[in-house]
Design a protein around this motif. Sequence first.
Motif, PDB file in Angstrom:
ATOM      1  N   LEU A 170     -17.530 -15.325  -2.904  1.00  0.00           N
ATOM      2  CA  LEU A 170     -16.261 -15.950  -3.286  1.00  0.00           C
ATOM      3  C   LEU A 170     -15.417 -15.077  -4.202  1.00  0.00           C
ATOM      4  CD1 LEU A 170     -17.373 -19.679  -3.818  1.00  0.00           C
ATOM      5  CD2 LEU A 170     -16.113 -18.688  -1.904  1.00  0.00           C
ATOM      6  N   VAL A 171     -15.882 -13.840  -4.450  1.00  0.00           N
ATOM      7  CA  VAL A 171     -15.079 -12.913  -5.256  1.00  0.00           C
ATOM      8  C   VAL A 171     -14.087 -12.206  -4.328  1.00  0.00           C
ATOM      9  CG1 VAL A 171     -15.155 -10.830  -6.684  1.00  0.00           C
ATOM     10  CG2 VAL A 171     -16.928 -12.578  -6.930  1.00  0.00           C
ATOM     11  N   PRO A 172     -12.794 -12.336  -4.599  1.00  0.00           N
ATOM     12  CA  PRO A 172     -11.825 -11.703  -3.692  1.00  0.00           C
ATOM     13  C   PRO A 172     -11.891 -10.182  -3.771  1.00  0.00           C
ATOM     14  CG  PRO A 172     -10.706 -12.648  -5.600  1.00  0.00           C
ATOM     15  CD  PRO A 172     -12.145 -13.018  -5.718  1.00  0.00           C
ATOM     16  N   GLU A 173     -11.546  -9.533  -2.652  1.00  0.00           N
ATOM     17  CA  GLU A 173     -11.508  -8.071  -2.652  1.00  0.00           C
ATOM     18  C   GLU A 173     -10.069  -7.607  -2.626  1.00  0.00           C
ATOM     19  OE1 GLU A 173     -13.902  -6.171   0.327  1.00  0.00           O
ATOM     20  OE2 GLU A 173     -15.635  -7.403  -0.221  1.00  0.00           O
ATOM     21  N   PHE A 174      -9.768  -6.632  -3.464  1.00  0.00           N
ATOM     22  CA  PHE A 174      -8.406  -6.107  -3.522  1.00  0.00           C
ATOM     23  C   PHE A 174      -8.345  -4.741  -2.861  1.00  0.00           C
ATOM     24  CE2 PHE A 174      -8.836  -8.895  -7.293  1.00  0.00           C
ATOM     25  CZ  PHE A 174      -8.017  -9.907  -6.828  1.00  0.00           C
ATOM     26  N   SER A 175      -7.128  -4.373  -2.497  1.00  0.00           N
ATOM     27  CA  SER A 175      -6.932  -3.156  -1.727  1.00  0.00           C
ATOM     28  C   SER A 175      -5.676  -2.461  -2.250  1.00  0.00           C
ATOM     29  CB  SER A 175      -6.780  -3.574  -0.261  1.00  0.00           C
ATOM     30  OG  SER A 175      -6.256  -2.545   0.512  1.00  0.00           O
ATOM     31  N   ARG A 176      -5.236  -1.426  -1.553  1.00  0.00           N
ATOM     32  CA  ARG A 176      -3.953  -0.801  -1.855  1.00  0.00           C
ATOM     33  C   ARG A 176      -2.996  -1.019  -0.702  1.00  0.00           C
ATOM     34  NH1 ARG A 176      -4.389   3.619  -5.299  1.00  0.00           N
ATOM     35  NH2 ARG A 176      -6.310   3.505  -6.463  1.00  0.00           N
ATOM     36  N   GLN A 177      -3.546  -1.589   0.357  1.00  0.00           N
ATOM     37  CA  GLN A 177      -2.772  -1.778   1.573  1.00  0.00           C
ATOM     38  C   GLN A 177      -3.142  -3.147   2.131  1.00  0.00           C
ATOM     39  OE1 GLN A 177      -2.681   1.602   3.965  1.00  0.00           O
ATOM     40  NE2 GLN A 177      -1.173   0.704   5.334  1.00  0.00           N
ATOM     41  N   TYR A 178      -2.155  -3.975   2.340  1.00  0.00           N
ATOM     42  CA  TYR A 178      -2.427  -5.355   2.717  1.00  0.00           C
ATOM     43  C   TYR A 178      -1.761  -5.708   4.032  1.00  0.00           C
ATOM     44  CZ  TYR A 178      -4.089  -6.074  -2.059  1.00  0.00           C
ATOM     45  OH  TYR A 178      -4.798  -6.006  -3.231  1.00  0.00           O
ATOM     46  N   GLN A 179      -2.380  -6.669   4.728  1.00  0.00           N
ATOM     47  CA  GLN A 179      -1.749  -7.256   5.905  1.00  0.00           C
ATOM     48  C   GLN A 179      -1.366  -8.683   5.545  1.00  0.00           C
ATOM     49  OE1 GLN A 179      -4.051  -6.906   9.493  1.00  0.00           O
ATOM     50  NE2 GLN A 179      -3.326  -4.803   9.719  1.00  0.00           N
ATOM     51  N   LEU A 180      -0.119  -9.031   5.784  1.00  0.00           N
ATOM     52  CA  LEU A 180       0.335 -10.389   5.515  1.00  0.00           C
ATOM     53  C   LEU A 180       0.714 -11.039   6.837  1.00  0.00           C
ATOM     54  CD1 LEU A 180       2.585  -9.741   2.381  1.00  0.00           C
ATOM     55  CD2 LEU A 180       0.238 -10.634   2.425  1.00  0.00           C
ATOM     56  N   ARG A 181       0.159 -12.224   7.057  1.00  0.00           N
ATOM     57  CA  ARG A 181       0.428 -12.919   8.317  1.00  0.00           C
ATOM     58  C   ARG A 181       1.716 -13.734   8.215  1.00  0.00           C
ATOM     59  NH1 ARG A 181      -5.614 -15.212   8.568  1.00  0.00           N
ATOM     60  NH2 ARG A 181      -5.196 -15.166   6.321  1.00  0.00           N
ATOM     61  N   ARG A 198      10.168  -3.693  15.326  1.00  0.00           N
ATOM     62  CA  ARG A 198       9.929  -2.630  14.355  1.00  0.00           C
ATOM     63  C   ARG A 198       9.466  -3.194  13.010  1.00  0.00           C
ATOM     64  NH1 ARG A 198      14.610   1.594  13.909  1.00  0.00           N
ATOM     65  NH2 ARG A 198      13.578   2.657  15.611  1.00  0.00           N
ATOM     66  N   PHE A 199      10.020  -4.362  12.619  1.00  0.00           N
ATOM     67  CA  PHE A 199       9.653  -4.989  11.345  1.00  0.00           C
ATOM     68  C   PHE A 199       8.141  -5.156  11.244  1.00  0.00           C
ATOM     69  CE2 PHE A 199       8.654  -8.948   9.018  1.00  0.00           C
ATOM     70  CZ  PHE A 199       9.142  -8.610   7.772  1.00  0.00           C
ATOM     71  N   TYR A 200       7.517  -5.534  12.368  1.00  0.00           N
ATOM     72  CA  TYR A 200       6.069  -5.790  12.361  1.00  0.00           C
ATOM     73  C   TYR A 200       5.241  -4.531  12.632  1.00  0.00           C
ATOM     74  CZ  TYR A 200       7.266 -10.749  12.360  1.00  0.00           C
ATOM     75  OH  TYR A 200       7.752 -11.987  12.020  1.00  0.00           O
ATOM     76  N   SER A 201       5.899  -3.393  12.855  1.00  0.00           N
ATOM     77  CA  SER A 201       5.117  -2.207  13.217  1.00  0.00           C
ATOM     78  C   SER A 201       5.216  -1.106  12.164  1.00  0.00           C
ATOM     79  CB  SER A 201       5.580  -1.669  14.574  1.00  0.00           C
ATOM     80  OG  SER A 201       6.926  -1.261  14.476  1.00  0.00           O
ATOM     81  N   GLU A 202       5.937  -1.378  11.077  1.00  0.00           N
ATOM     82  CA  GLU A 202       6.093  -0.353  10.039  1.00  0.00           C
ATOM     83  C   GLU A 202       5.402  -0.769   8.747  1.00  0.00           C
ATOM     84  OE1 GLU A 202      10.240   1.950  10.890  1.00  0.00           O
ATOM     85  OE2 GLU A 202      10.383   0.143   9.692  1.00  0.00           O
ATOM     86  N   ASP A 203       5.043   0.239   7.944  1.00  0.00           N
ATOM     87  CA  ASP A 203       4.546  -0.034   6.592  1.00  0.00           C
ATOM     88  C   ASP A 203       5.735  -0.307   5.682  1.00  0.00           C
ATOM     89  OD1 ASP A 203       1.862   0.259   7.056  1.00  0.00           O
ATOM     90  OD2 ASP A 203       1.841   2.405   6.596  1.00  0.00           O
ATOM     91  N   TRP A 204       5.607  -1.331   4.848  1.00  0.00           N
ATOM     92  CA  TRP A 204       6.600  -1.604   3.817  1.00  0.00           C
ATOM     93  C   TRP A 204       5.930  -1.385   2.463  1.00  0.00           C
ATOM     94  CZ3 TRP A 204      11.630  -2.683   5.055  1.00  0.00           C
ATOM     95  CH2 TRP A 204      11.890  -2.982   6.398  1.00  0.00           C
ATOM     96  N   VAL A 295       2.352  -2.793   2.521  1.00  0.00           N
ATOM     97  CA  VAL A 295       2.202  -4.060   3.231  1.00  0.00           C
ATOM     98  C   VAL A 295       2.566  -3.868   4.695  1.00  0.00           C
ATOM     99  CG1 VAL A 295       3.271  -6.336   3.521  1.00  0.00           C
ATOM    100  CG2 VAL A 295       2.603  -5.561   1.241  1.00  0.00           C
ATOM    101  N   ARG A 296       1.787  -4.488   5.583  1.00  0.00           N
ATOM    102  CA  ARG A 296       2.130  -4.547   6.995  1.00  0.00           C
ATOM    103  C   ARG A 296       2.209  -6.033   7.365  1.00  0.00           C
ATOM    104  NH1 ARG A 296       1.629  -1.043  11.634  1.00  0.00           N
ATOM    105  NH2 ARG A 296       1.558   0.735  10.221  1.00  0.00           N
ATOM    106  N   PHE A 297       3.309  -6.411   8.006  1.00  0.00           N
ATOM    107  CA  PHE A 297       3.462  -7.813   8.412  1.00  0.00           C
ATOM    108  C   PHE A 297       2.864  -8.004   9.801  1.00  0.00           C
ATOM    109  CE2 PHE A 297       6.942  -7.134   5.370  1.00  0.00           C
ATOM    110  CZ  PHE A 297       6.691  -8.169   4.480  1.00  0.00           C
ATOM    111  N   VAL A 298       2.107  -9.076   9.969  1.00  0.00           N
ATOM    112  CA  VAL A 298       1.444  -9.358  11.239  1.00  0.00           C
ATOM    113  C   VAL A 298       1.913 -10.728  11.729  1.00  0.00           C
ATOM    114  CG1 VAL A 298      -0.774  -9.677  12.394  1.00  0.00           C
ATOM    115  CG2 VAL A 298      -0.587  -8.068  10.487  1.00  0.00           C
ATOM    116  N   GLN A 299       2.468 -10.732  12.937  1.00  0.00           N
ATOM    117  CA  GLN A 299       2.975 -11.976  13.505  1.00  0.00           C
ATOM    118  C   GLN A 299       1.824 -12.866  13.973  1.00  0.00           C
ATOM    119  OE1 GLN A 299       6.262 -10.967  15.993  1.00  0.00           O
ATOM    120  NE2 GLN A 299       6.333 -12.982  16.951  1.00  0.00           N
ATOM    121  N   VAL A 300       1.850 -14.136  13.598  1.00  0.00           N
ATOM    122  CA  VAL A 300       0.812 -15.062  14.071  1.00  0.00           C
ATOM    123  C   VAL A 300       1.461 -16.293  14.700  1.00  0.00           C
ATOM    124  CG1 VAL A 300      -0.967 -14.382  12.413  1.00  0.00           C
ATOM    125  CG2 VAL A 300       0.627 -16.206  11.803  1.00  0.00           C
TER     126      VAL A 300
END
Lengths: 323, 82
Positions: A170-181, A198-204, A295-300
């Motif tokens: 239950l300990v969250p893991e942190f990163s330097r690069q995230y995916q947001l749905r 393009r919005f969903y295929s680029e790093d922000w 951040v990378r946005f992922v469409q769900v």
Amino acid sequence: MSIEIIKPGLASSIQDKGREGHYHLGIPPSGGMDQRSLIAANLLVGNPEGAAVIECALMGPELRFDTTRKVAACGAEMTPRVNGEAQPLNEVFEVPAGSTLGFDFVKAGARLYLAIEGGIDVPERLGSRSTYALGSLGGMQGRTLQAGDTLALFQAHGQAVSGRHLPPSLVPEFSRQYQLRVMPGLYAHRLRAESETRFYSEDWVVASEADRIGYRMKGGTPLSFIEREPPFGAGDDPSNIVDACYPIGSIQVPSGSEPIILHRDAVSGGGYAMIGTVISADMDTVGQIQPHQKVRFVQVTLEEALAARAHYQKVLKQLRQMP
Amino acid sequence: MTTQQVQAPFPGVFYRKPAPDEPVYIEEGQAVQAGDVIGLIEVMKQYVELKAEVSGTLESFSAENETVLEAGDIIASVEVSE
């Protein structure tokens, strides 16, 4: 029974689970940006899960306790120190009366939640102790903490046990690069198709001004909206719409240049097209992203978003049932 | 002689000048007093002054003006005066 703020940190504020039910009047929910870590810290010390805690953004405060209290720190990795001695994260430890609690540099994540046995005693405003600094409401006089502030504490309940800790799962893991749905909409149809792809295929990259109101992103290709005759009440820019309600998590892109994810201190409405909404299960993650991380946005789909929400609720349930 | 390193207390953008058209707070090789401002770090719409913790000579900057720093990154070295 109080703690004194010796150094306030960068933007430390009192938060609980938030002020629900007033967004239609322009008052946002506020509350901990990472609700899961806030709840975990409270449950560890035996508080009600929505007790008021200190949210510490990017840099921890230095506090002096005039009473012995058990505490727990969850969320961003900043090693707590009692009179200079390192203490564990995600585990209950004691701060003796007269001693000082400080924190090391943040190693990962962005926000740490410090729960103190009994909770922080500030008046409830519209049913919550959360700070909404933009509206000068709640928390410590409606603002972030300052040196010299004294925070009153509720009576200790005596149920906190040193050494009680989060199970590793239950300990969250942190990163330097995230995916947001992201669920596309409500105005995604205003984007040109190639821009949406393009919005969903680029790093922000998270801009340095990211705060409790919104997370601004930069570094991606500017988005282009479909030209149109502005409808009555809408601004001239193609990214404008007739004023509408802004959901928490919605992504607006003023003039198509820099997307902004609204968070818990956001304005409730306005005239920018929202091209999608970060799903509720990922909003805690947003609050743990440091400026300049990627951040990378992922469409769900709606089904995927609901499944993610069910999983998130399951994690909260596991926290409530932890030994 | 001991050297003390000044670290970034939080992540942000480091500036050596108070404003783009003004001179730097301090040049390498200059004397510095504890509490002197040696730069700014910007994050979350706030500019926070970075102060020297010891008195001595500012030996060198390891961080360039306007670079992005992580918490704990070394910004400068101060040679501590006895």
